[in-house]
Enzyme design. Structure first.
Site, mmCIF file in Angstrom:
data_model
loop_
_atom_site.group_PDB
_atom_site.id
_atom_site.type_symbol
_atom_site.label_atom_id
_atom_site.label_comp_id
_atom_site.label_asym_id
_atom_site.label_seq_id
_atom_site.Cartn_x
_atom_site.Cartn_y
_atom_site.Cartn_z
ATOM 1 N N LYS A 172 -16.053 6.293 -6.039
ATOM 2 C CA LYS A 172 -15.211 7.406 -5.844
ATOM 3 C C LYS A 172 -14.244 7.527 -7.342
ATOM 4 C CE LYS A 172 -10.372 6.998 -5.950
ATOM 5 N NZ LYS A 172 -10.235 9.066 -6.560
ATOM 6 N N GLY A 225 -8.244 -0.005 -12.729
ATOM 7 C CA GLY A 225 -6.959 1.320 -12.351
ATOM 8 C C GLY A 225 -5.738 -0.132 -12.974
ATOM 9 N N GLU A 247 -10.368 -4.299 -13.187
ATOM 10 C CA GLU A 247 -9.588 -4.624 -14.738
ATOM 11 C C GLU A 247 -8.138 -3.973 -14.434
ATOM 12 O OE1 GLU A 247 -10.502 -6.338 -17.095
ATOM 13 O OE2 GLU A 247 -12.678 -6.996 -16.575
ATOM 14 N N CYS A 281 -6.892 0.270 -22.091
ATOM 15 C CA CYS A 281 -5.784 -1.380 -21.556
ATOM 16 C C CYS A 281 -6.056 -2.116 -22.484
ATOM 17 C CB CYS A 281 -7.250 -1.995 -19.880
ATOM 18 S SG CYS A 281 -8.402 -1.354 -20.201
ATOM 19 N N GLU A 379 3.567 -2.689 -19.065
ATOM 20 C CA GLU A 379 2.423 -1.819 -19.541
ATOM 21 C C GLU A 379 2.900 0.132 -19.324
ATOM 22 O OE1 GLU A 379 -1.754 -0.983 -17.785
ATOM 23 O OE2 GLU A 379 -2.465 -0.896 -19.523
HETATM 24 P P1 NDP Z 1 -4.366 3.763 -9.794
HETATM 25 O O1 NDP Z 1 -4.596 1.840 -9.544
HETATM 26 O O2 NDP Z 1 -3.001 4.176 -8.969
HETATM 27 O O3 NDP Z 1 -5.930 4.253 -9.812
HETATM 28 C C1 NDP Z 1 -6.894 4.057 -10.283
HETATM 29 C C2 NDP Z 1 -7.524 4.024 -9.220
HETATM 30 O O4 NDP Z 1 -7.759 3.819 -8.099
HETATM 31 C C3 NDP Z 1 -8.190 6.027 -8.844
HETATM 32 O O5 NDP Z 1 -9.154 6.228 -8.621
HETATM 33 C C4 NDP Z 1 -6.758 6.050 -7.995
HETATM 34 O O6 NDP Z 1 -7.651 7.126 -7.083
HETATM 35 C C5 NDP Z 1 -7.557 4.630 -7.175
HETATM 36 N N1 NDP Z 1 -6.584 4.175 -6.018
HETATM 37 C C6 NDP Z 1 -5.625 4.346 -5.789
HETATM 38 N N2 NDP Z 1 -4.956 4.030 -4.196
HETATM 39 C C7 NDP Z 1 -5.608 3.687 -3.919
HETATM 40 C C8 NDP Z 1 -6.347 2.451 -2.902
HETATM 41 N N3 NDP Z 1 -5.167 2.597 -1.583
HETATM 42 N N4 NDP Z 1 -7.276 2.347 -2.520
HETATM 43 C C9 NDP Z 1 -8.126 2.855 -3.517
HETATM 44 N N5 NDP Z 1 -8.572 3.263 -4.585
HETATM 45 C C10 NDP Z 1 -6.925 3.804 -4.993
HETATM 46 O O7 NDP Z 1 -3.965 4.413 -11.010
HETATM 47 P P2 NDP Z 1 -3.111 5.567 -11.706
HETATM 48 O O8 NDP Z 1 -4.151 6.726 -11.859
HETATM 49 O O9 NDP Z 1 -2.157 6.288 -10.992
HETATM 50 O O10 NDP Z 1 -2.438 5.133 -13.062
HETATM 51 C C11 NDP Z 1 -1.163 4.767 -13.131
HETATM 52 C C12 NDP Z 1 -0.998 3.445 -14.376
HETATM 53 O O11 NDP Z 1 -1.978 2.397 -13.745
HETATM 54 C C13 NDP Z 1 -0.977 3.603 -15.453
HETATM 55 O O12 NDP Z 1 0.015 4.604 -16.305
HETATM 56 C C14 NDP Z 1 -1.732 2.527 -15.684
HETATM 57 O O13 NDP Z 1 -0.548 1.591 -16.266
HETATM 58 C C15 NDP Z 1 -2.307 2.065 -15.124
HETATM 59 N N6 NDP Z 1 -4.042 2.215 -15.332
HETATM 60 C C16 NDP Z 1 -3.839 1.252 -16.260
HETATM 61 C C17 NDP Z 1 -6.006 1.874 -16.539
HETATM 62 C C18 NDP Z 1 -6.815 0.836 -16.957
HETATM 63 O O14 NDP Z 1 -8.172 1.308 -18.002
HETATM 64 N N7 NDP Z 1 -6.714 -0.454 -16.957
HETATM 65 C C19 NDP Z 1 -6.783 3.230 -15.984
HETATM 66 C C20 NDP Z 1 -5.588 3.964 -15.013
HETATM 67 C C21 NDP Z 1 -4.191 3.312 -14.821
HETATM 68 P P3 NDP Z 1 -6.115 8.392 -7.259
HETATM 69 O O15 NDP Z 1 -6.229 9.240 -8.942
HETATM 70 O O16 NDP Z 1 -7.216 9.470 -6.491
HETATM 71 O O17 NDP Z 1 -5.240 8.295 -6.912
#
Ligand code: NDP
Length: 478
Positions: A172, A225, A247, A281, A379
């Site tokens: 996903k 994420g 991660e 990140c 962050e």
């Molecule tokens: P999220 O953690 O919400 O998204 C990461 C992934 O998790 C996406 O595929 C998202 O789907 C999915 N997801 C969201 N909610 C759920 C859930 N309840 N159960 C399972 N999967 C879920 O991050 P965001 O994209 O909203 O970004 C927000 C912040 O996160 C950023 O500002 C940054 O600080 C951090 N981030 C860190 C990253 C890293 O590499 N460490 C990468 C991206 C973000 P969907 O996109 O469809 O909501």
């Protein structure tokens, strides 16, 4: 406008609803329409993966190698085309988009090789006439949940080892960057991946992601994420007693000592802090600078930062592309305001209105900050970096380690002693000397400590720790 479907059980299945994928450099440009999956789609995908699991676990290493090698080759051959798609949907520059696609190709090729190198141990038992054998086996059905900031590399570095070690997958991807994940699914399908071995279910995290994490027939979840979502997934996986690998964020320190080469330090900080629009990140978000070099460093970095060209990701002259979406941009701008309120001197950071509608932000430098400010604890995930002045090496390392995160840590110095000391004492999973905190090799472990990561490391041979389970067999030879 082309509609892109989910791949479930070897079939491309349409959905009742499709989401519009828009270009952050020009929001009038719709990249494509992508299926929004449902809880039923997840159930169908997990069921298909479970059905395919015994066959894929029994497939020869050669079969797995050939599939991954073919996908890697196609990614490399079409890196320009896929890199363009990546830049169009995520906003990193074209050079970065092509570079990331090549990285995904290298990852597939690396794990094609690893599929041929699954090893175990044969040992003599402590008891007579008994052999002990330790072998690695696939975990089973693995849910992969990926973010938008590395939309082709992260699905690649989770899917390739999962498949190499004989697992079946339900991916996903982030809703903002479905095109690149769709490319991976298409290539796997084209290259002969058996039905059900790799499934793509696009859709919202709160629906599709949640359904994967809680599905009773998923054996393990690998996630990249935010800390909030990662923590939630860890709780669910803990409750359901399934393996998970997370991660998450970073607040990575980059120490610049008085004895640093000034040009090396400025170049490492410029790259680590602002490139890829700071949406990494591993970004160098806290520059911890010794007093003697502080003023010269700030002056040179500020000049270089202000000269960076922000613009359309596909324009070859652009050095900093747009922020990924309005929500992330609003969050970045709120941190720029917060920096002022907390007493920092702010250079840049404003929203930019260009000829086309997009999410552009000037890079921001926060000067005269302290490590206790929120801008140095949370962050930001945008083109924003802070400078913290310190007296000496000891204070630098104390400040560097004073964070809840522990992903990457860097130091710029010409002193072997300080470099060596820093490598040993930095509380981080990755340490860089005279290099940006971001930018890693694909064949070695990636990951951090404390609030940044949870579970076994990703990438390189260490990926086997998560994507396999170990079996110990005893044989009495009588
Ligand atoms: P999220 O953690 O919400 O998204 C990461 C992934 O998790 C996406 O595929 C998202 O789907 C999915 N997801 C969201 N909610 C759920 C859930 N309840 N159960 C399972 N999967 C879920 O991050 P965001 O994209 O909203 O970004 C927000 C912040 O996160 C950023 O500002 C940054 O600080 C951090 N981030 C860190 C990253 C890293 O590499 N460490 C990468 C991206 C973000 P969907 O996109 O469809 O909501």
């Amino acid at each position: 406008m082309t509609k892109h479907d989910n791949l479930i059980g070897g079939k491309w299945l349409p959905s009742n609803t499709y989401s519009e994928n828009r270009n952050p450099s020009n929001t009038d440009d719709v990249v494509g329409l992508y299926a929004q999956g449902s809880v039923d789609d997840v159930d169908a995908a997990v069921t298909a993966a479970r059905k395919a699991a015994p066959g894929w676990a029994a497939a020869t290493p050669q079969t797995r190698h050939d599939l991954l090698e073919a996908v890697g080759r196609k990614l490399a051959e079409r890196a320009e085309e896929y890199g363009r798609l990546l830049s169009r949907e995520e906003g990193k520059t074209l050079a970065e988009g092509i570079g990331e696609t090549m990285r995904a190709a290298q990852v597939f090729k690396f794990f094609a090789g690893e599929a041929l190198r699954v090893t175990g141990d044969m040992q003599a038992s402590v008891r007579p006439d008994i052999d002990v054998e330790v072998t690695r086996e696939p975990v089973g059905v693995i849910g992969l949940i990926t973010p938008w900031n590395f939309p082709i590399a992260i699905p690649a570095w989770k899917a390739a080892p999962a498949l190499a070690y004989g697992n079946c997958v339900v991916l996903k991807p982030a809703d903002l960057t479905l095109g690149c994940a769709h490319v991976i699914a298409t290539l796997l399908d084209e290259c002969g991946c058996p039905p059900g071995v790799f499934n793509l279910v696009m859709g919202r995290g709160s629906v599709v992601g949640e359904a994967i994490v809680t599905h009773p027939d998923v054996d393990a979840v690998s996630f990249t994420g935010s800390v909030a979502t990662g923590s939630h997934i860890a709780e669910v996986c803990g409750r359901l007693k399934r393996k998970c690998q997370l991660e998450m964020g970073g607040k990575n320190p980059m120490v610049v000592l008085d004895d640093a080469d000034l040009d090396v330090a400025v170049s490492a900080c410029l790259n680590g802090t602002f490139f890829s629009t700071g949406q990494r990140c591993t970004a160098s978000s806290r520059m911890i600078v010794q007093a003697g070099i502080h003023d010269a460093f700030v002056e040179k970095l500020q000049t270089a930062m202000l000269a960076l060209k922000v613009g359309d990701a596909l324009d070859p002259a652009t050095q900093i592309g747009p922020v990924v979406d309005e929500k992330q941009l609003s969050s970045n701008l709120a941190y720029v305001d917060l920096a002022r309120k907390e007493g920092a001197k702010v250079i840049g950071g404003e929203r930019l209105e260009l000829a086309v509608p997009g999410y552009f932000q000037a890079p921001a430098l926060f000067l005269e900050t302290t490590n206790s400010m929120r801008i140095n604890r949370e962050e930001i995930f945008g083109p924003c970096g802070s400078v913290i002045k310190v007296a000496d090496f000891e204070e630098a390392i104390t400040v560097a380690n004073d964070t809840e995160f522990g992903l990457s840590a860097g130091i710029c110095t010409t002193s072997l002693k300080h470099a060596r000391d820093f490598k040993r004492r930095a509380r981080a999973g990755m340490v860089m000397v005279n290099l940006p905190t971001a930018g890693v090799d694909f064949h070695v472990p990636f990951g951090g400590t404390r609030g940044s990561s949870f579970g076994p490391r990703e990438q390189g041979r260490y990926a086997a720790e998560f994507f396999t389970t170990v079996k110990t067999s005893y044989l009495f030879a009588g």
